[in-house]
Design a protein around this motif. Structure first.
Motif, short mmCIF file in Angstrom:
data_model
loop_
_atom_site.label_atom_id
_atom_site.label_comp_id
_atom_site.label_asym_id
_atom_site.label_seq_id
_atom_site.Cartn_x
_atom_site.Cartn_y
_atom_site.Cartn_z
N SER A 109 -15.68 -37.05 20.87
CA SER A 109 -14.75 -36.79 19.78
C SER A 109 -14.90 -37.77 18.63
O SER A 109 -14.46 -37.48 17.50
N THR A 110 -15.50 -38.93 18.85
CA THR A 110 -15.69 -39.88 17.76
C THR A 110 -16.60 -39.33 16.67
O THR A 110 -16.57 -39.81 15.53
N LEU A 484 -23.36 -57.21 22.83
CA LEU A 484 -23.48 -55.99 22.03
C LEU A 484 -22.87 -56.17 20.64
O LEU A 484 -23.44 -55.75 19.63
N ARG A 485 -21.72 -56.82 20.57
CA ARG A 485 -21.09 -57.03 19.26
C ARG A 485 -21.96 -57.92 18.37
O ARG A 485 -22.06 -57.69 17.15
N ALA A 486 -22.58 -58.93 18.96
CA ALA A 486 -23.44 -59.82 18.18
C ALA A 486 -24.65 -59.06 17.64
O ALA A 486 -25.03 -59.24 16.48
N LEU A 487 -25.24 -58.21 18.47
CA LEU A 487 -26.39 -57.43 18.02
C LEU A 487 -25.98 -56.41 16.96
O LEU A 487 -26.72 -56.15 16.00
N LYS A 488 -24.79 -55.84 17.13
CA LYS A 488 -24.28 -54.91 16.12
C LYS A 488 -24.12 -55.61 14.79
O LYS A 488 -24.48 -55.07 13.73
N GLU A 489 -23.60 -56.79 14.81
CA GLU A 489 -23.41 -57.55 13.59
C GLU A 489 -24.75 -57.88 12.93
O GLU A 489 -24.88 -57.85 11.69
N ASP A 490 -25.77 -58.14 13.74
CA ASP A 490 -27.08 -58.48 13.20
C ASP A 490 -27.81 -57.27 12.62
O ASP A 490 -28.45 -57.36 11.57
N PHE A 491 -27.74 -56.12 13.31
CA PHE A 491 -28.58 -54.99 12.95
C PHE A 491 -27.84 -53.85 12.25
O PHE A 491 -28.47 -53.01 11.61
N ASP A 492 -26.52 -53.81 12.38
CA ASP A 492 -25.74 -52.76 11.70
C ASP A 492 -24.41 -53.34 11.27
O ASP A 492 -23.35 -52.91 11.73
N PRO A 493 -24.42 -54.32 10.38
CA PRO A 493 -23.19 -55.03 10.05
C PRO A 493 -22.13 -54.17 9.38
O PRO A 493 -20.94 -54.47 9.47
N LYS A 494 -22.54 -53.09 8.73
CA LYS A 494 -21.57 -52.21 8.07
C LYS A 494 -21.10 -51.06 8.97
O LYS A 494 -20.30 -50.23 8.55
N GLY A 495 -21.60 -51.02 10.20
CA GLY A 495 -21.16 -49.98 11.13
C GLY A 495 -21.59 -48.59 10.76
O GLY A 495 -20.88 -47.61 11.02
N GLN A 496 -22.78 -48.45 10.17
CA GLN A 496 -23.24 -47.13 9.74
C GLN A 496 -23.64 -46.24 10.93
O GLN A 496 -23.61 -45.02 10.82
N PHE A 497 -24.02 -46.86 12.04
CA PHE A 497 -24.30 -46.11 13.27
C PHE A 497 -23.11 -46.26 14.23
O PHE A 497 -23.23 -46.80 15.32
N SER A 498 -21.98 -45.76 13.82
CA SER A 498 -20.76 -45.92 14.62
C SER A 498 -20.01 -44.62 14.82
O SER A 498 -18.83 -44.64 15.16
N PHE A 499 -20.67 -43.50 14.62
CA PHE A 499 -20.02 -42.22 14.87
C PHE A 499 -20.09 -41.80 16.34
O PHE A 499 -19.31 -40.98 16.78
N TYR A 500 -21.03 -42.37 17.08
CA TYR A 500 -21.16 -42.00 18.49
C TYR A 500 -20.80 -43.21 19.35
O TYR A 500 -21.55 -44.18 19.42
N ALA A 501 -19.63 -43.16 19.98
CA ALA A 501 -19.20 -44.21 20.91
C ALA A 501 -19.44 -45.60 20.35
O ALA A 501 -20.25 -46.36 20.87
N PRO A 502 -18.75 -45.97 19.29
CA PRO A 502 -19.02 -47.24 18.63
C PRO A 502 -18.71 -48.45 19.51
O PRO A 502 -17.76 -48.44 20.29
N ILE A 503 -19.55 -49.46 19.38
CA ILE A 503 -19.38 -50.69 20.15
C ILE A 503 -18.08 -51.38 19.76
O ILE A 503 -17.39 -51.95 20.60
N ALA A 504 -17.78 -51.35 18.48
CA ALA A 504 -16.54 -51.99 18.02
C ALA A 504 -16.06 -51.26 16.76
O ALA A 504 -16.83 -50.59 16.09
#
Length: 504
Positions: A109-110, A484-504
């Motif tokens: 549903s995300t 996972l949050r640290a890697l997300k911050e490094d590689f996708d800091p704006k959360g553009q890949f966050s429509f599918y089960a976002p890490i944060a």
């Protein structure tokens, strides 16, 4: 701008609907003030761009589950990895969200949080190339599981893929990925050797075991980028022949059936044999039982023409309604279990298809009986919208999965033995019914969770409903979430890949 009309059979789609550069000039077209003709002109000659309102667009955005679906203004079908780079950079220039799609069954549903933007449909990136040494295969980002299985089979090779023929290879893999061969080799993601991927900023990188991102891509990969191609391990084909025994039971036997499964493979030190897979389905079939759902128990064994009596006899002792043997090859497994390309679960029917997954180590037979009663009431009463629901119990052999350490990849649930999920298929007629489905699915899952004795809810991210937490999708250990949050911050800091089960 320059345009080529798309030809599908004898039909030509109107120029206003489909854009692929380099044939003839037309007027510039704008959608929501974004000039997509500028994007089309930058793409390769065989890339395609579909605008909203066209048949091609409608077909491309149609979802397997019509519940909380993403909304796109335009669909891009890249034919090279550079097309993806170009599309992502264009999206960033215009502050547009984007979402990659391929195959079916992504229903979380995300996804509904995307309310406009660009859909990047990967179907044209479908190359499959076996290395000359026969040890690896390089797979385009749009390859479907069946196509990969068939291509490898033709040269005497195999690898782990998702079980359902209509899912993409990479979709399940990015969430770990269960498959028929996991007892031999591990999860789909355990086969990864390297990948080319486009990051949120549009840069194209290669990721392998030397990259810190490699760990995250094997279990939480939806969060980090678009894979344009993947290199995977492959194996010699050792067991071409398979057999299956289908045992049909009355729902009255629910506790006895799953007690046998427990005693055979799941408790007191027992383990699923590496050559055996045990699935079961619950579904309402009035031709077999007009009053309650049936239990279809599948015993699937590799390398034989008949399933061993050691596996079948304990179930036959329960006097099933029927017992039907099947004999064939690995290529028959999807059809035998009702998940082939032409099977009902692979069709886009316009229905909602939410699932409510949970991992278990064994069956609590009391909990099984309780959720059976709920499922029975939901699927067999006179006014039910859920008569086509399916309850899935997937018991794979685990030796290959458990040969990797718990911290080897982002996939967190190697110690669990069963993947259980009700699939509540229904025709939508408003949010009230959606709420009924959500309540029912979560009630079923809660009973199973309480019966498991576990202290955390472990769910399969590829089946997720969407109301679960990152801890449920990716593991509750603090170190996992922190990494996972640290890697997300490094590689996708704006959360553009966050429509599918976002890490944060």
């Amino acid at each position: 701008m320059k345009l080529a009309a798309l030809v599908a059979g004898a039909a030509v789609v109107a120029a206003r609907d489909v854009y692929a550069p380099h044939l003839r000039d037309i007027e510039e077209c704008q959608v929501e003030s974004v000039n997509y003709t500028q994007l089309a002109e930058q793409l390769s000659s065989t890339a395609q761009v579909y605008l909203s309102g066209s048949d091609a667009f409608d077909s491309a955005v149609m979802r397997w589950s019509n519940l909380s679906t993403p909304v796109a203004n335009v669909v891009v079908l890249p034919s090279t990895e550079q097309d993806i780079v170009t599309t992502v950079k264009f999206a960033n220039q215009h502050s547009l969200p984007f979402l990659t799609t391929n195959g079916v069954h992504g229903s979380i549903s995300t996804l509904g949080q995307m309310t406009s933007g660009i859909e990047i449909h990967m179907s044209q990136l479908s190359s499959i190339t076996v290395a000359s040494d026969g040890q690896t295969v390089t797979i385009g980002g749009g390859v479907i599981s069946k196509n990969l299985t068939d291509a490898l089979w033709a040269v005497g090779k195999q690898t782990v893929t998702g079980t359902c023929e209509c899912v993409s290879y990479l979709g399940p893999a990015l969430g770990g990925g269960h498959g028929w061969l996991q007892g031999r080799h591990g999860l789909v993601s355990d086969q990864f050797v390297s990948m080319n991927m486009v990051l949120a900023n549009g840069s194209l990188i290669t990721v392998d075991e030397t990259s810190e991102l490699f760990w995250a891509m094997k279990g939480a990969g939806h969060n980090f980028g678009i894979i344009t191609s993947m290199t995977s391990k492959i194996y010699d084909l050792e067991h071409s022949n398979y057999a299956m025994e289908t045992l049909m039971f009355s729902g009255d036997q629910v506790e006895a059936v799953y007690q046998v499964a427990n005693e055979q493979w799941l408790i007191n030190g027992a383990t699923m044999p590496v050559d055996l897979i045990n699935w079961s389905y619950w579904y309402y079939d009035p031709t077999t039982d007009a009053e309650k759902p049936v239990i279809a128990m599948y015993l699937i064994q590799e390398g034989v023409d008949t399933v061993s009596e050691n596996y079948t006899n304990p179930f036959l002792a329960l006097n099933p309604l029927s017992s039907t043997p099947s004999s064939g090859t690995y290529l028959d497994l999807a059809a035998w279990t009702g998940i082939a390309l032409d099977s009902t679960p692979c069709q886009k029917t316009g229905n909602a298809n939410p699932r409510f997954p949970i991992y278990l180590k064994s069956y609590n037979t009391t909990a099984q009986a309780l959720v059976y009663d709920l499922f029975k009431e939901a699927t067999t009463n006179a006014s039910t919208p859920f008569s086509n629901a399916l309850f899935m119990f997937e018991g794979y052999s685990q030796q290959g999965v458990k040969s990797f350490s718990d911290d080897a990849t982002a996939f967190a649930y190697r110690e669990d033995n069963l993947l259980v999920a009700p699939l509540l298929t229904y025709a939508r007629n408003g949010t009230a019914l959606d709420e009924v489905a959500s309540k029912l699915g979560n009630q079923i899952r809660q009973i199973l969770y309480e019966g498991s004795g576990e202290t955390t809810l472990n769910t399969y991210v590829n089946y997720a409903f969407g109301d679960e937490t990152p801890s449920a999708w990716y593991g509750s250990e603090e170190w996992r979430q922190d990494r996972l949050r640290a890697l997300k911050e490094d590689f996708d800091p704006k959360g553009q890949f966050s429509f599918y089960a976002p890490i944060a």
